[in-house]
Design a protein around this motif. Sequence first.
Motif, PDB file in Angstrom:
ATOM      1  N   MET A  52     -15.447   1.124   7.828  1.00  0.00           N
ATOM      2  CA  MET A  52     -14.265   1.957   8.065  1.00  0.00           C
ATOM      3  C   MET A  52     -13.261   1.743   6.936  1.00  0.00           C
ATOM      4  O   MET A  52     -13.081   0.638   6.451  1.00  0.00           O
ATOM      5  N   ASN A  53     -12.598   2.799   6.506  1.00  0.00           N
ATOM      6  CA  ASN A  53     -11.562   2.720   5.498  1.00  0.00           C
ATOM      7  C   ASN A  53     -10.463   1.776   5.982  1.00  0.00           C
ATOM      8  O   ASN A  53      -9.902   1.979   7.061  1.00  0.00           O
ATOM      9  N   PHE A  54     -10.155   0.757   5.162  1.00  0.00           N
ATOM     10  CA  PHE A  54      -9.213  -0.281   5.619  1.00  0.00           C
ATOM     11  C   PHE A  54      -7.799   0.242   5.869  1.00  0.00           C
ATOM     12  O   PHE A  54      -7.196  -0.091   6.897  1.00  0.00           O
ATOM     13  N   PRO A  55      -7.192   1.065   4.970  1.00  0.00           N
ATOM     14  CA  PRO A  55      -5.867   1.614   5.280  1.00  0.00           C
ATOM     15  C   PRO A  55      -5.858   2.421   6.579  1.00  0.00           C
ATOM     16  O   PRO A  55      -4.886   2.345   7.347  1.00  0.00           O
ATOM     17  N   PHE A  56      -6.948   3.161   6.840  1.00  0.00           N
ATOM     18  CA  PHE A  56      -7.024   3.917   8.095  1.00  0.00           C
ATOM     19  C   PHE A  56      -7.080   2.969   9.287  1.00  0.00           C
ATOM     20  O   PHE A  56      -6.438   3.212  10.319  1.00  0.00           O
ATOM     21  N   PHE A  57      -7.840   1.893   9.155  1.00  0.00           N
ATOM     22  CA  PHE A  57      -7.958   0.917  10.240  1.00  0.00           C
ATOM     23  C   PHE A  57      -6.599   0.308  10.565  1.00  0.00           C
ATOM     24  O   PHE A  57      -6.206   0.201  11.735  1.00  0.00           O
ATOM     25  N   VAL A  58      -5.848  -0.070   9.534  1.00  0.00           N
ATOM     26  CA  VAL A  58      -4.532  -0.672   9.748  1.00  0.00           C
ATOM     27  C   VAL A  58      -3.569   0.339  10.358  1.00  0.00           C
ATOM     28  O   VAL A  58      -2.806   0.036  11.287  1.00  0.00           O
ATOM     29  N   ALA A  59      -3.587   1.605   9.838  1.00  0.00           N
ATOM     30  CA  ALA A  59      -2.690   2.641  10.354  1.00  0.00           C
ATOM     31  C   ALA A  59      -2.973   2.916  11.829  1.00  0.00           C
ATOM     32  O   ALA A  59      -2.049   3.101  12.630  1.00  0.00           O
ATOM     33  N   ARG A  60      -4.252   2.925  12.179  1.00  0.00           N
ATOM     34  CA  ARG A  60      -4.610   3.161  13.577  1.00  0.00           C
ATOM     35  C   ARG A  60      -4.118   2.038  14.464  1.00  0.00           C
ATOM     36  O   ARG A  60      -3.615   2.257  15.567  1.00  0.00           O
ATOM     37  N   ASP A 114      -3.094  -3.343  -3.154  1.00  0.00           N
ATOM     38  CA  ASP A 114      -2.059  -2.926  -4.086  1.00  0.00           C
ATOM     39  C   ASP A 114      -1.067  -1.996  -3.384  1.00  0.00           C
ATOM     40  O   ASP A 114      -1.245  -1.612  -2.220  1.00  0.00           O
ATOM     41  N   ASP A 115       0.010  -1.635  -4.096  1.00  0.00           N
ATOM     42  CA  ASP A 115       1.065  -0.806  -3.500  1.00  0.00           C
ATOM     43  C   ASP A 115       0.546   0.576  -3.113  1.00  0.00           C
ATOM     44  O   ASP A 115       1.006   1.150  -2.121  1.00  0.00           O
ATOM     45  N   ARG A 116      -0.384   1.111  -3.864  1.00  0.00           N
ATOM     46  CA  ARG A 116      -0.937   2.439  -3.549  1.00  0.00           C
ATOM     47  C   ARG A 116      -1.660   2.422  -2.193  1.00  0.00           C
ATOM     48  O   ARG A 116      -1.489   3.316  -1.373  1.00  0.00           O
ATOM     49  N   ALA A 117      -2.464   1.384  -1.956  1.00  0.00           N
ATOM     50  CA  ALA A 117      -3.192   1.287  -0.699  1.00  0.00           C
ATOM     51  C   ALA A 117      -2.241   1.061   0.462  1.00  0.00           C
ATOM     52  O   ALA A 117      -2.441   1.589   1.571  1.00  0.00           O
ATOM     53  N   ILE A 118      -1.169   0.284   0.216  1.00  0.00           N
ATOM     54  CA  ILE A 118      -0.200   0.025   1.278  1.00  0.00           C
ATOM     55  C   ILE A 118       0.533   1.312   1.665  1.00  0.00           C
ATOM     56  O   ILE A 118       0.743   1.598   2.850  1.00  0.00           O
ATOM     57  N   SER A 119       0.927   2.089   0.673  1.00  0.00           N
ATOM     58  CA  SER A 119       1.616   3.358   0.987  1.00  0.00           C
ATOM     59  C   SER A 119       0.674   4.309   1.730  1.00  0.00           C
ATOM     60  O   SER A 119       1.120   5.098   2.576  1.00  0.00           O
ATOM     61  N   ARG A 120      -0.618   4.212   1.436  1.00  0.00           N
ATOM     62  CA  ARG A 120      -1.587   5.053   2.147  1.00  0.00           C
ATOM     63  C   ARG A 120      -1.622   4.734   3.638  1.00  0.00           C
ATOM     64  O   ARG A 120      -1.869   5.613   4.474  1.00  0.00           O
ATOM     65  N   ILE A 121      -1.381   3.468   3.996  1.00  0.00           N
ATOM     66  CA  ILE A 121      -1.369   3.087   5.416  1.00  0.00           C
ATOM     67  C   ILE A 121      -0.330   3.914   6.173  1.00  0.00           C
ATOM     68  O   ILE A 121      -0.597   4.486   7.234  1.00  0.00           O
ATOM     69  N   PHE A 122       0.874   3.996   5.606  1.00  0.00           N
ATOM     70  CA  PHE A 122       1.955   4.700   6.295  1.00  0.00           C
ATOM     71  C   PHE A 122       1.791   6.216   6.208  1.00  0.00           C
ATOM     72  O   PHE A 122       2.206   6.942   7.118  1.00  0.00           O
ATOM     73  N   LEU A 123       1.171   6.687   5.114  1.00  0.00           N
ATOM     74  CA  LEU A 123       0.849   8.118   5.041  1.00  0.00           C
ATOM     75  C   LEU A 123      -0.158   8.497   6.116  1.00  0.00           C
ATOM     76  O   LEU A 123      -0.012   9.516   6.802  1.00  0.00           O
ATOM     77  N   ILE A 124      -1.183   7.655   6.270  1.00  0.00           N
ATOM     78  CA  ILE A 124      -2.208   7.945   7.279  1.00  0.00           C
ATOM     79  C   ILE A 124      -1.603   7.899   8.679  1.00  0.00           C
ATOM     80  O   ILE A 124      -1.920   8.725   9.536  1.00  0.00           O
TER      81      ILE A 124
END
Length: 411
Positions: free
Chosen positions: A1-9, A320-330
């Motif tokens: 599973m995509n990690f940023p998606f997992f964290v956002a969920r 990195d910062d890009r992946a972290i921002s993706r968490i909140f975007l998701i």
Amino acid sequence: MNFPFFVARRYLFSKKSHSTINIISAISAGGIAVATMALVCVLSVFNGFRDLIGGLYSAFDPQLEVAPVKGKYADAADPLLQSVREVDGVAAVSECFEENALILYKGNPVVVNVKGVDENFARVTGVDSIIYDQANAHVKMPALSAAGVHYAIPGYGLAARMGIAFGGVQLCAPRRGERINMANPLESFNVDDIFSSDVYFQVNQKRYDESYLMTSIDFARTLFEQPNRLTSLELKLDDGADVDAVKARVEAAVGPGYAVRDRMEQHADTFKVMAIEKLMAYFFLTFIVLIACFNLIGSVSMLIIDKRDNVDTLRSLGMDDRAISRIFLIESRLISFLGAVLGIVLGLVLCYLQQTFGFLQLGSPEGGNFIINAYPVSIRWMDILLVFVTVIVVGFATVWYPVRYLCRRML
């Protein structure tokens, strides 16, 4: 599973340390859901009115109409028109002659639209369902000529003006190719008597009910001095026939000299206005969806503040910062998605309840002057798909820049 998606969920569905964030997220999703529900319901009501108007026209208008492109009249014996009768899918054909005339009734001139029809007209249209006698009871279409006497069936409004049992009246039409004689105008007109059949038709459309007068096509041709001519050929299709496919075959049979129109094209102005109104409603409600999506910015900004400590941990794990921002975007996109799905489900439930029980009335529950008592609803799945895509696109586009900006400033 995509990690940023997992964290956002996990952020969205797990308990947060501050209940206020839960409330703000729920309000954001609820606002999107309400706007989505409004889109579904309003578009379905517009579809309902469109189907209602189309159903009213179907009683008087044919499924397909063939009319000359140039000029008003065509030769009924034209081989191209005769070939239409052999087209696969055409069940019945009726010749019609339509023109304006003047009624002289008790000294009051009334301009009417005379529609001459042949004996197949009742087979081609549903006119039998809209004809009433003086007791307002349904009757079948009577004969329009017998023993050399011609009869007329007026629209309801026209019959009310003249009295249902108006007896005999005189119809006047300008003589073909003659100029008006100002000294004696009546010399320039054909005048013929026509009698009431003691019935009337009611389409519930002012265009027909107030000005149309049905009679035999032979009478109309004689009055307007157009023997063996017609203004349209009206077609009924076989049960279950594809209208577009039969229309294409008829167009191929008659060639470019004739226009073939379905019911929508016969009333293009009316349906075009309804389409524009529906489009305007869609744009206005989409703007409301856009405003509802701005609540996401507050929700996500509160979440970013709440999760600063978690972000430090994620950085230590190598994100990195890009992946972290993706968490909140998701996460913001998940809220948009949930709001869209919930709104569509609620909209469909409300539409079903309105179809079944008619909670929203057009007038008083006891009935009024409306054709129907409750707002009509018709669900189109393409509209549902359009609403879903609209909400998702607006929701995603609204939060993209603000979330990235907030992540840079706060994290």
